[in-house]
Design an enzyme around this catalytic site. Structure first.
Site, PDB file in Angstrom:
ATOM      1  N   SER A  44       0.888  -1.332  -0.087  1.00  0.00           N
ATOM      2  CA  SER A  44      -0.099  -0.181   0.118  1.00  0.00           C
ATOM      3  C   SER A  44       0.827   1.165  -0.077  1.00  0.00           C
ATOM      4  CB  SER A  44      -0.934  -0.005   1.183  1.00  0.00           C
ATOM      5  OG  SER A  44      -1.952   0.885   1.110  1.00  0.00           O
ATOM      6  N   ASP A  72      -9.873  -4.840  -4.516  1.00  0.00           N
ATOM      7  CA  ASP A  72      -9.331  -3.573  -3.422  1.00  0.00           C
ATOM      8  C   ASP A  72     -10.180  -2.446  -3.574  1.00  0.00           C
ATOM      9  OD1 ASP A  72      -7.576  -1.933  -2.210  1.00  0.00           O
ATOM     10  OD2 ASP A  72      -6.021  -2.679  -2.831  1.00  0.00           O
ATOM     11  N   HIS A  74      -7.828  -5.435  -0.106  1.00  0.00           N
ATOM     12  CA  HIS A  74      -6.529  -4.621   0.171  1.00  0.00           C
ATOM     13  C   HIS A  74      -5.771  -5.510   1.155  1.00  0.00           C
ATOM     14  CE1 HIS A  74      -4.309  -1.109  -0.069  1.00  0.00           C
ATOM     15  NE2 HIS A  74      -4.068  -1.004   1.296  1.00  0.00           N
TER      16      HIS A  74
END
Length: 223
Positions: free
Chosen positions: A116, A167, A199
């Site tokens: 991320s 996601d 995610h």
């Protein structure tokens, strides 16, 4: 003004000998180094001569007081991403230099792995260093900046991007955009879209990432 010094959990090489590779794991927004150090435990059998370190980001997270952030996320737009990585890059670069020196290694034995926001940092730092790492592995992230080192296309690292198609934090389209921008520069970019994954990192993504690191780092070492 001195830069903040990063630290976090470390794993020595499983072989028990000196490190021949260094893998730096960069966590996401609101987490800390403990969140990703488990990747090192999973990959140690594949890379027994690798040292792993997962530094805590330098700033307390505004949205998660127990966690850390590489940079603030208020607007979650391209301008904020670019400004954020630019401000955090000197801190991470100093840490990378110190860790390479600690293990007496060069960038040819270095891999950056991000999740991320950590992927944004991995790409921004790895592609702007005068001597780039051998490999960048990015999960569920995005390309936040384009201020790359000169001639990065000819000397750049191998890159592998992995993203879940479900996601809802950073849409999978971010992978497509990053891949197109990076390949246009002549960089080698492999990619994998994880079906039904949000995610996060699933078992297949973990396995594929470990294989990528093993193949890239051992090829650099001439093994």
């Amino acid at each position: 003004m001195s830069l903040p010094e990063l630290d976090g959990p470390r794993l020595d090489p499983a072989s028990g000998g000196p490190a021949k590779q260094l893998i730096i794991l960069l966590h996401g927004y609101g987490a800390d180094g403990n969140d990703l150090i488990g990747l090192g435990r999973s990959w140690a059998p594949l890379l027994p001569d690798a040292a792993f370190v997962s530094p805590h980001a330098p700033n307390p997270c505004a949205m998660s007081p127990m966690g850390k952030e590489w940079f603030p996320l208020s607007f979650r737009d391209a301008e904020e991403y670019a400004r954020g990585v630019a401000e955090a890059k000197p801190i991470l670069n100093a840490f990378i230099d110190a860790e390479l020196k600690r293990h007496n290694l060069t960038e040819e034995s270095l891999a950056l792995v991000g999740f991320s926001q950590g992927t944004m940092m991995s790409l921004a730092v790895g592609l702007s260093r005068e001597k780039p790492p051998a490999a960048i592995l990015g999960y569920s992230g995005a390309l936040a900046a384009m201020d790359f080192a000169a001639d990065i296309g000819s000397k750049g690292p191998k890159i592998f991007l992995i993203h879940g198609d479900m996601d809802q934090v950073i849409p999978v389209e971010a992978l497509t955009m990053a891949r197109e921008q990076l390949t246009a520069l002549g960089l080698s970019v492999d990619w994998h879209i994880a079906k039904g994954v949000g995610h996060g990192i699933d078992q297949e993504g973990l396995m594929l990432g470990g294989g990528f690191l093993k193949n890239t780092l051992t090829a650099q070492a001439g093994v």
